[in-house]
Design an enzyme around this catalytic site. Structure first.
Site, PDB file in Angstrom:
ATOM      1  CB  CYS A   1      11.756   6.588  -0.039  1.00  0.00           C
ATOM      2  SG  CYS A   1      10.580   6.563   1.322  1.00  0.00           S
TER       3      CYS A   1
ATOM      4  CB  ALA B   1      -0.917  -0.020   1.222  1.00  0.00           C
ATOM      5  N   PRO B   2       0.404   2.332  -0.671  1.00  0.00           N
ATOM      6  CG  PRO B   2       0.303   4.572  -1.349  1.00  0.00           C
ATOM      7  CD  PRO B   2       1.174   3.595  -0.610  1.00  0.00           C
TER       8      PRO B   2
END
Length: 449
Positions: free
Chosen positions: A383, A264-265
């Protein structure tokens, strides 16, 4: 509500009480009746004031008798908005910044302190014009960069150790920019040329991004994303260039079974489905059912049918052992590569939270690696730009799992420019002009256990 600065004040006050910046912004904009230009001003004032919080507090410390943390909470919020406009908004005349901030004080319970607010802001203007050394920053490079660019010392330190002083300063500067919007064109529904033409007809320019065949970067103001041409038809999804790199590194093939373990997302899940031409099976898992709803909505809009969503913790899913040709572990992380997008993340993360995340990441990698068939591939991605969550996790995993090895992109691959000597990929935002990312492709030995 129609006063953009009052609306920005309400949102910033909520953030200072603990709300997430994007949530606080959505909440106030839904109640407001604003033209697009005023909505953009609210967004800029809110995100900018949150990003620059440390610098703005430092200025209050220099200008007022009481330090920023001793000021009444809501008065500090008002001063942040005023100082942010004076320091960072060249298009707003200084007189307008001062007068509207004095009005904010008057309208929000500080009528008796309007003289103080007026005096402090005018003193700032005077000192900027007459004192080239104002504000005087500490000599210590970590503190100096932390105050100048508004980051906690510990984040500056993490980057300094990897990059050195000059590069760290460039990175800090980059992280305070307004983020760009990148689209990933869905080749099963449209083409880059078709999307480009439709955007141009709507008065929106876009440019290609090197090495990413599906990517377009929007230039200038776009208005609401949902109103752009092709949104309802599933022609494209919003996804940063770096995140698009991840699925290309995974290199999924039609007909394969692929597991996206923390899906998700759904940005990378839907990209994987596009890359396999929607032929095969993409299992998309997440612990939170509400987050999976967004994934299902995205898959539906993009008209993708190969995705099967499931709720569960990837550390406890033995039914998937040895079933996948490829696994993507886009691990939960501190997000230090996306601080320009998430204005408050720099104030929420701590060295302790990074340590906790690195333990979770190691556990997730140990378990999801068992999903991969002999000879299969796993891509680990984050990230963040913190070695404890990246290099540290991979080094520890490889030390304990001799049947796995790094498989770097070939030297003639378009992705070799991001590749390090160790074989993993690292995207530094100030060099590549995209979100900071770490990713590594691992291959399991072709021997049955």
């Amino acid at each position: 509500m129609t006063n953009s600065r009052q609306i920005a004040f309400i949102a910033l006050r909520d953030v200072h009480k603990g709300a997430y910046t994007d949530v606080a912004l959505d909440r106030v904009l839904q109640k407001a009746n604003l033209a697009d230009i005023d909505r953009r001003l609210v967004t800029e004032l809110l995100y900018g004031s949150v990003r620059r919080q440390r610098t703005l507090d430092f200025l209050i410390d220099q200008l007022a008798k009481k330090k920023s943390h001793q000021q009444p909470t809501e008065l500090r919020t008002i001063l942040h908005l005023g100082l942010y406009q004076l320091r960072y908004q060249e298009r707003i005349p200084a007189s307008a910044a001062v007068n509207t901030t004095v009005e904010l004080a008057k309208d929000n319970g500080f009528a008796g302190l309007t003289g103080f607010v007026n005096g402090l802001l005018r003193q700032y203007i005077r000192l900027m014009e007459t004192s080239p050394d104002f504000p005087e920053l500490p000599e210590n490079p970590v503190e100096r960069l932390g105050i100048l660019y508004s980051f906690p010392d510990w984040i500056v330190q993490v980057w300094l150790e990897q990059l050195g002083l000059s590069e760290t300063e460039k990175l800090c500067e980059w992280m305070n920019q307004t983020p760009s919007i990148d689209l990933r064109v869905n080749p099963l529904r449209s083409s880059v040329a078709e999307v480009e033409t439709a955007l141009k007809s709507a008065g929106i320019l876009a440019r290609h991004i090197p090495n990413l065949p599906q990517a377009l970067r929007l230039i200038g103001n776009t208005g609401p994303i949902q109103k752009l041409p092709g949104f309802n038809d599933g022609w494209w999804a919003v996804q940063d260039a770096s995140a698009q790199l991840v699925s290309h590194l995974l290199d999924p093939q039609p007909g394969e079974v692929i597991i996206d373990a923390c899906a998700a997302p759904g940005g990378k899940t839907t990209h994987i489905a596009e890359l396999i031409k929607d032929e095969g099976k993409v299992w998309a898992g997440d612990r939170t059912p509400s987050r999976l709803r967004k994934l299902k909505e995205n898959a539906q809009r993009l008209n993708l049918h190969s995705i099967e969503a499931f709720t569960g913790d990837s550390r406890n899913l033995p039914q998937f052992y040895n079933t996948a040709d490829r696994v993507l572990l886009d691990a939960p992380c501190s997000g230090l590569g996306t601080l320009h997008r998430h204005a408050d993340a720099r104030w929420r993360q701590t060295p302790e939270s990074v340590q906790e995340l690195s333990i979770l990441q190691q556990e997730l990698l140990a378990h999801t690696s068992k999903f991969v068939k002999a000879g299969g591939v796993l891509v680990y991605a984050t990230c963040t730009l913190h070695p404890a969550e990246n290099e540290g996790v991979i080094t520890a995993f490889l030390a304990e799992n001799s049947d796995w090895q790094i498989e770097p992109p070939s030297p003639d691959s378009p992705y070799s420019s991001y590749t390090t000597n160790q074989g993993w990929l690292k995207v530094w935002p100030h060099n590549q002009d995209m979100d900071g990312f770490f990713m590594v492709r691992l291959r399991k030995a072709n021997v049955s256990e």
